[in-house]
Each structure stands twice: as structure tokens, then as C-alpha cells.
Write a protein that holds these residues in place. Structure first.
Motif, mmCIF file in Angstrom:
data_model
loop_
_atom_site.group_PDB
_atom_site.id
_atom_site.type_symbol
_atom_site.label_atom_id
_atom_site.label_comp_id
_atom_site.label_asym_id
_atom_site.label_seq_id
_atom_site.Cartn_x
_atom_site.Cartn_y
_atom_site.Cartn_z
ATOM 1 N N GLY A 1 -3.785 -12.317 -42.130
ATOM 2 C CA GLY A 1 -3.000 -13.301 -41.387
ATOM 3 C C GLY A 1 -3.062 -13.082 -39.887
ATOM 4 N N ALA A 2 -2.956 -11.831 -39.454
ATOM 5 C CA ALA A 2 -3.025 -11.522 -38.015
ATOM 6 C C ALA A 2 -4.405 -11.863 -37.453
ATOM 7 N N ALA A 3 -5.451 -11.542 -38.207
ATOM 8 C CA ALA A 3 -6.807 -11.859 -37.752
ATOM 9 C C ALA A 3 -7.019 -13.371 -37.700
ATOM 10 N N GLY A 4 -6.467 -14.080 -38.662
ATOM 11 C CA GLY A 4 -6.579 -15.541 -38.664
ATOM 12 C C GLY A 4 -5.853 -16.162 -37.489
ATOM 13 N N ARG A 5 -4.673 -15.649 -37.198
ATOM 14 C CA ARG A 5 -3.909 -16.176 -36.051
ATOM 15 C C ARG A 5 -4.668 -15.929 -34.750
ATOM 16 N N ALA A 6 -5.230 -14.745 -34.589
ATOM 17 C CA ALA A 6 -5.996 -14.442 -33.382
ATOM 18 C C ALA A 6 -7.190 -15.392 -33.258
ATOM 19 N N ARG A 7 -7.840 -15.645 -34.368
ATOM 20 C CA ARG A 7 -8.987 -16.569 -34.352
ATOM 21 C C ARG A 7 -8.539 -17.976 -33.987
ATOM 22 N N ALA A 8 -7.410 -18.412 -34.536
ATOM 23 C CA ALA A 8 -6.895 -19.753 -34.239
ATOM 24 C C ALA A 8 -6.576 -19.899 -32.757
ATOM 25 N N ILE A 9 -5.931 -18.896 -32.193
ATOM 26 C CA ILE A 9 -5.590 -18.947 -30.767
ATOM 27 C C ILE A 9 -6.862 -19.011 -29.917
ATOM 28 N N GLU A 10 -7.852 -18.202 -30.288
ATOM 29 C CA GLU A 10 -9.091 -18.126 -29.522
ATOM 30 C C GLU A 10 -9.946 -19.385 -29.657
ATOM 31 N N GLN A 11 -9.988 -19.959 -30.859
ATOM 32 C CA GLN A 11 -10.948 -21.036 -31.112
ATOM 33 C C GLN A 11 -10.353 -22.434 -31.264
ATOM 34 N N TRP A 12 -9.073 -22.543 -31.698
ATOM 35 C CA TRP A 12 -8.548 -23.871 -32.017
ATOM 36 C C TRP A 12 -7.276 -24.244 -31.270
ATOM 37 N N SER A 13 -6.958 -23.510 -30.220
ATOM 38 C CA SER A 13 -5.800 -23.867 -29.396
ATOM 39 C C SER A 13 -6.181 -25.050 -28.509
ATOM 40 N N ARG A 14 -5.200 -25.688 -27.912
ATOM 41 C CA ARG A 14 -5.467 -26.783 -26.971
ATOM 42 C C ARG A 14 -6.310 -26.261 -25.790
ATOM 43 N N ALA A 15 -6.019 -25.036 -25.354
ATOM 44 C CA ALA A 15 -6.782 -24.460 -24.243
ATOM 45 C C ALA A 15 -8.250 -24.268 -24.621
ATOM 46 N N ALA A 16 -8.502 -23.790 -25.844
ATOM 47 C CA ALA A 16 -9.888 -23.597 -26.293
ATOM 48 C C ALA A 16 -10.609 -24.931 -26.408
ATOM 49 N N GLU A 17 -9.894 -25.937 -26.907
ATOM 50 C CA GLU A 17 -10.477 -27.272 -27.026
ATOM 51 C C GLU A 17 -10.834 -27.822 -25.641
ATOM 52 N N ALA A 18 -9.916 -27.688 -24.700
ATOM 53 C CA ALA A 18 -10.156 -28.177 -23.335
ATOM 54 C C ALA A 18 -11.307 -27.431 -22.671
ATOM 55 N N GLN A 19 -11.351 -26.122 -22.857
ATOM 56 C CA GLN A 19 -12.420 -25.321 -22.266
ATOM 57 C C GLN A 19 -13.779 -25.738 -22.825
ATOM 58 N N ALA A 20 -13.866 -25.966 -24.132
ATOM 59 C CA ALA A 20 -15.132 -26.407 -24.738
ATOM 60 C C ALA A 20 -15.541 -27.783 -24.235
ATOM 61 N N LEU A 21 -14.565 -28.662 -24.040
ATOM 62 C CA LEU A 21 -14.853 -30.006 -23.544
ATOM 63 C C LEU A 21 -15.380 -29.952 -22.107
ATOM 64 N N VAL A 22 -14.736 -29.171 -21.270
ATOM 65 C CA VAL A 22 -15.180 -29.007 -19.889
ATOM 66 C C VAL A 22 -16.588 -28.414 -19.855
ATOM 67 N N ALA A 23 -16.825 -27.406 -20.692
ATOM 68 C CA ALA A 23 -18.144 -26.765 -20.730
ATOM 69 C C ALA A 23 -19.223 -27.749 -21.163
#
Length: 173
Positions: free
Chosen positions: A147-169
Motif C-alpha cells: 500500500g505504501a509503495a502504491g501510494r508513492a507511485r500514485a503521487i509520483e505518476q498520477w497526481s495533478r502535478a505529475a499530469e501537468a508536468q507531463a503535459l508541459v513536457a
């Protein structure tokens, strides 16, 4: 690839006791509801969703904005789809720090890392699904680690910030 963001809660609490497994989704064959019902017979479970397959104990449709409490109370989230394009439920469960048992199909292969953020099983394999769910329900330490590893992955890859960063890139390339 621009990931679709999921809501990341500020924090997550402990699941209910005794631990139970959660199914969230359309009650239809392609989502594997029949396999879930068969695999979890006699186990503590909660089924959230509506659809063409009748499951009397299902609580019915719950708006996505109100699903957080269901994820928070669950010890394990099961996504037994026969096919899956993206796997929003798996990603939402991981955002809530819950380990996922999922079929090794489609977008679930991109979301769940077997043995790291959850457990992958062959699609339609009721026995393997049950073994994985039982294993997690019985092992609090394993649930916490995945669960902790999944949460870390979600924050890194599927947060609004990650989505915005990928879009900008993507537009900057």
C-alpha cells in the motif's frame, strides 16, 4: 503518454477491522464481477457498483467523488477485469494506500507492479484471485508495504502535478 490524474488524499488512515476486500466498478462480465464473487465467497467483502450482473449485496452506484471512504475502509482492493483500458480503480486504490489484486491485463499491467504495489493474477483465474486476496487479508505487514509503495507511485505518476508536468513536457518537446 500523459497520465490521467487521480485524486490523491492528503493522508490515509487505517482500514476497518476485520480487514475486507473491496470491489469498485461496473457489475459486468468484462470487469470480472463473477470471478470476484466466486473468489471471495465467504470472505469479508464490499461491492460498490451497478450494472447488468445482479449482485444482491452490492451497494449500488456511488459517485466517484464519494468513493474515498470506501477505499479508506478497505484493506485490499480487487480489480479482476477480463480487459481494462486504463485501470482508474487500481490507481485510485493506490492513491489511498491500498494494495491491489488485479488481473494481468491491459492498463492494469501499467498501474500495478506485481509484488511491489500489489499482486497480479491471470484474468479469469478464480483460484489465483482467491489466493492473492486471502494472502493480503491475512498479512498486515505485506498490505502496509504494498500500500505504501502504491501510494508513492500514485503521487509520483498520477497526481495533478505529475499530469501537468507531463503535459508541459509534451508541448515543450
Amino acid at each position: 503518454v500523459i497520465p490521467s490524474a487521480v485524486e490523491i488524499p492528503e493522508g490515509v488512515g487505517e482500514p476497518d477491522e476485520p480487514p475486507h476486500v473491496l470491489y469498485v466498478g461496473r457489475l459486468s462480465s468484462e470487469k470480472g464481477i463473477e470471478e470476484f464473487v466466486a473468489a471471495t465467497e465467504g470472505l469479508p467483502r464490499r461491492i460498490v457498483g451497478a450494472g447488468p450482473v445482479a449482485v444482491p449485496e452490492a451497494v449500488g452506484f456511488v459517485p466517484r467523488t464519494e468513493l474515498g471512504g470506501s477505499y479508506e475502509r478497505a484493506a485490499v482492493v480487487c480489480v479482476p477485469s477480463r480487459r481494462e483500458g486504463y485501470g482508474v480503480v487500481a490507481r485510485e486504490a493506490m492513491a489511498h494506500g491500498r494494495p491491489v489484486v488485479a488481473s494481468a491485463v491491459g492498463g492494469l499491467l501499467d498501474a500495478v507492479e506485481d509484488g511491489e504495489t500489489g499482486i497480479l493474477v491471470p484474468a479469469r483465474d478464480v483460484a489465483a484471485l482467491r489466493r492473492a486476496v486471502e494472502r493480503l487479508l491475512e498479512d498486515r505487514a505485506l498490505r502496509a508495504r504494498l500500500g505504501a509503495a502504491g501510494r508513492a507511485r500514485a503521487i509520483e505518476q498520477w497526481s495533478r502535478a505529475a499530469e501537468a508536468q507531463a503535459l508541459v513536457a509534451a508541448y515543450s518537446a
